[in-house]
Design a protein around this motif. Structure first.
Motif, PDB file in Angstrom:
ATOM      1  N   PHE A  68       0.828  -1.198   0.000  1.00  0.00           N
ATOM      2  CA  PHE A  68       0.000   0.000   0.000  1.00  0.00           C
ATOM      3  C   PHE A  68       0.872   1.262   0.000  1.00  0.00           C
ATOM      4  N   THR A  69       1.880   1.296   0.833  1.00  0.00           N
ATOM      5  CA  THR A  69       2.745   2.478   0.910  1.00  0.00           C
ATOM      6  C   THR A  69       3.348   2.793  -0.450  1.00  0.00           C
ATOM      7  N   ASP A  70       3.865   1.779  -1.132  1.00  0.00           N
ATOM      8  CA  ASP A  70       4.487   1.993  -2.451  1.00  0.00           C
ATOM      9  C   ASP A  70       3.463   2.460  -3.486  1.00  0.00           C
ATOM     10  N   LEU A  71       2.267   1.863  -3.475  1.00  0.00           N
ATOM     11  CA  LEU A  71       1.240   2.255  -4.449  1.00  0.00           C
ATOM     12  C   LEU A  71       0.686   3.645  -4.141  1.00  0.00           C
ATOM     13  N   SER A  72       0.490   3.967  -2.887  1.00  0.00           N
ATOM     14  CA  SER A  72      -0.104   5.260  -2.543  1.00  0.00           C
ATOM     15  C   SER A  72       0.828   6.420  -2.856  1.00  0.00           C
TER      16      SER A  72
END
Length: 192
Positions: A68-72
């Motif tokens: 999630f962190t990388d995609l957000s």
């Protein structure tokens, strides 16, 4: 092990017969391929076009980890749905801290976050606002000393969002809260 993709285009006529078009690229990956999603997404992005990440899982965004962190970090907007979260107490608190943090989703202060559960009680917000309108019910606001909100088993997040909206609109300051035996939560507020 594969990442699959589908593309849909949408168009409509805007004012003055100007055509507005957009596309939706949906990527799906099983657990073995999930770590490759951020790289795949990055290769699909075009310059400064707005990008939204729809986090359609039962996990609250900040509890989802590195994926999630990388995609957000690649998105201008993060959309999620807190409806029917398995552990709403924990997930709401963690998500609220994440949204209020110095840089929501790690992407900077311009990232917009949207909870789809916020839209569902829209009718309730309208009814409450109209019911307490001083021009329609003089003195109704001053007479409030206690509010009870009852909800179903999967609507705790909506009840909390409604309570937060009401407290904000009425200028209430939170003074404390506690979880009571059974499914009850009690909040105390102070107002002028």
């Amino acid at each position: 092990d594969q990442i699959t993709a589908s593309v849909a285009t949408h168009g409509r006529l805007a004012a003055g017969s100007q055509q507005v078009c957009g596309e939706v690229v949906s990527l799906r990956a099983g657990a073995p391929a999930a770590s490759r999603l951020p790289t795949t997404v990055r290769s699909l992005l075009l310059g400064d076009l707005p990008t939204a990440l729809w986090w359609a899982t039962p996990d609250s965004p900040p509890l989802a980890g590195d994926l999630f962190t990388d995609l957000s970090r690649l998105a201008d907007q993060v959309i999620y749905d807190s409806f029917a979260w398995a552990d709403p107490l924990r997930q709401i608190v963690v998500t609220a801290n994440w949204v209020a943090g110095p840089s929501a989703s790690g992407a900077g202060a311009t990232t917009v976050t949207s909870d789809l559960a916020w839209r569902r009680p829209k009718l309730w917000r309208r009814i409450i606002a109209q019911s307490l309108d001083p021009s329609l019910a003089p003195g109704a606001l001053d007479a409030i000393s206690e509010i009870h909100i009852e909800h179903g088993p999967h609507t705790l997040t909506q009840a909390w969002l409604l309570t937060g909206w009401l407290a904000f609109r009425l200028g209430w300051q939170p003074r404390g809260g506690k979880v009571l035996p059974g499914p009850e939560v009690s909040w105390s507020f102070q107002s002028d």
